[in-house]
Write an enzyme that holds these catalytic residues in place. Sequence first.
Site, PDB file in Angstrom:
ATOM      1  N   HIS A  77       0.815  -1.219   0.000  1.00 18.66           N
ATOM      2  CA  HIS A  77       0.000   0.000   0.000  1.00 18.66           C
ATOM      3  C   HIS A  77       0.848   1.268   0.000  1.00 18.66           C
ATOM      4  CE1 HIS A  77      -3.523  -2.450   0.385  1.00 18.66           C
ATOM      5  NE2 HIS A  77      -3.195  -2.875   1.592  1.00 18.66           N
ATOM      6  N   ASP A 118      -5.545  -8.126  -3.421  1.00  8.44           N
ATOM      7  CA  ASP A 118      -5.827  -7.837  -2.020  1.00  8.44           C
ATOM      8  C   ASP A 118      -7.119  -8.480  -1.527  1.00  8.44           C
ATOM      9  OD1 ASP A 118      -5.702  -6.837   0.536  1.00  8.44           O
ATOM     10  OD2 ASP A 118      -5.567  -4.749  -0.040  1.00  8.44           O
TER      11      ASP A 118
END
Length: 455
Positions: A294, A345
Amino acid sequence: MSSAAPAPAAPREILEAELTWTADGFAPGVRIEIGGDGRIGRIGRIEPMIASGDGEPHDRPAPPVRRLPRRALLPGFVSAHSHAFQRGLRGQGERFPSGSGSFWTWREAMYGLVASVDPSTFHALCLQAFREMRGAGITAVGEFHYLHHADIGADGGDWALDDLLLAAAAEAGIRLVLLEAYYRTGGIGRPLEGAQRRFRTPSPGAYWRQMDRLASRLEPRRQTLGAAVHSLRAASREDLAAVHAEARRRGLPFHLHLEEQRQEIEEVEAAYSARPMEVLCRTVGEPRGVTAVHCTHTAGGDMERFGAGGGGVCLCPLTEANLGDGIADLPGMRRAGALLSLGSDSNARISMLEEMRWMEYGQRLKSESRGVLANPGGEVARVALAAATAGGAAALGLPAGAIEPGLWADFAAIDLDAPALAGATPETLLESLLFGAGEEAIAATCVGGEWRVRD
């Protein structure tokens, strides 16, 4: 990557698609040898014959040429960050009767799934996610796995879900890097609570004993291991340092979530008087081989030091958008030299084409300009494809991500007759695919020379 791969075995077939992705773009007439070991041999305008040691052809039958008319070959896509079980949250948590939600309200819904899932359901969710990945052109996945236990016992848990994850990946035929996640605390200095106890890793020693056990259960041609610490919330600095040091000693890739949320940064600053990226780099030293997932809110100076030290960033644009995380500074990451990869994800939507598309589109919305990620030649699609292939393979330590000798024969076959690609030429095909098409353009995938047609 290819320099570290062993020499390919004798070819079992020669592959020729109508177009094949090369360093110069899509090219016709390219033939690819695929060895019996599932790796790529020679590439080019080769003849279907087997050479003897003196360079003369054998009189043995040559391997067959498998032609793929109206197909274009790309390297198989690599999802460098996945939580397969979260496929069970699709459509959940998308209503907001009490007003706007956040990552933290979504996390409570995720904990609800964790509390309710049994081994059978866990296996089914992982299998569903992995099969959808194959249908989306993904041939390899880095499964960041922290839901370890079906039953929490006195010794910390049974680790039964780890074995089910391996089984689901094998059944789906996807290449798996199991990023076994260390998870010891429920917040900085806080014990695990409720559903979090199913994530429990008692100590670095217990973690590496489980890693050794898993190593004996891997499918050798399609499954490998990587190390992970879930986050700075889930481990002390001492445990982070210990797990990372052993991962480096073993030559394993190392991943962790970092700076996805502003609240996370505030909690780390309160505990350590430093931002998470600074804490990470102080703790592990040189970040080479470390992939931070991220980095949505990483400060520019911290990213410069991380990238200069060899660190990489895995972006998950669809999940980051779904959770309202924010938009990362990709231009800053590129200037810092950080290796970029992409992940699916939470698997709320499994589409590497969309991950690539939104890698650029998010930056366009943020900067109010176009071509933000373009390379010196002005190409955005090539930069995005590199993140979805070679970048992901490098982050996972895989000899894959490109169509080159010695690498795994992992491919995504594109249907040139897909309506979304009407009008595309070899020169515009990649842009047409990335900016105008969906999974209907993926005809089939190949993992280690074994094909699966998209259902």
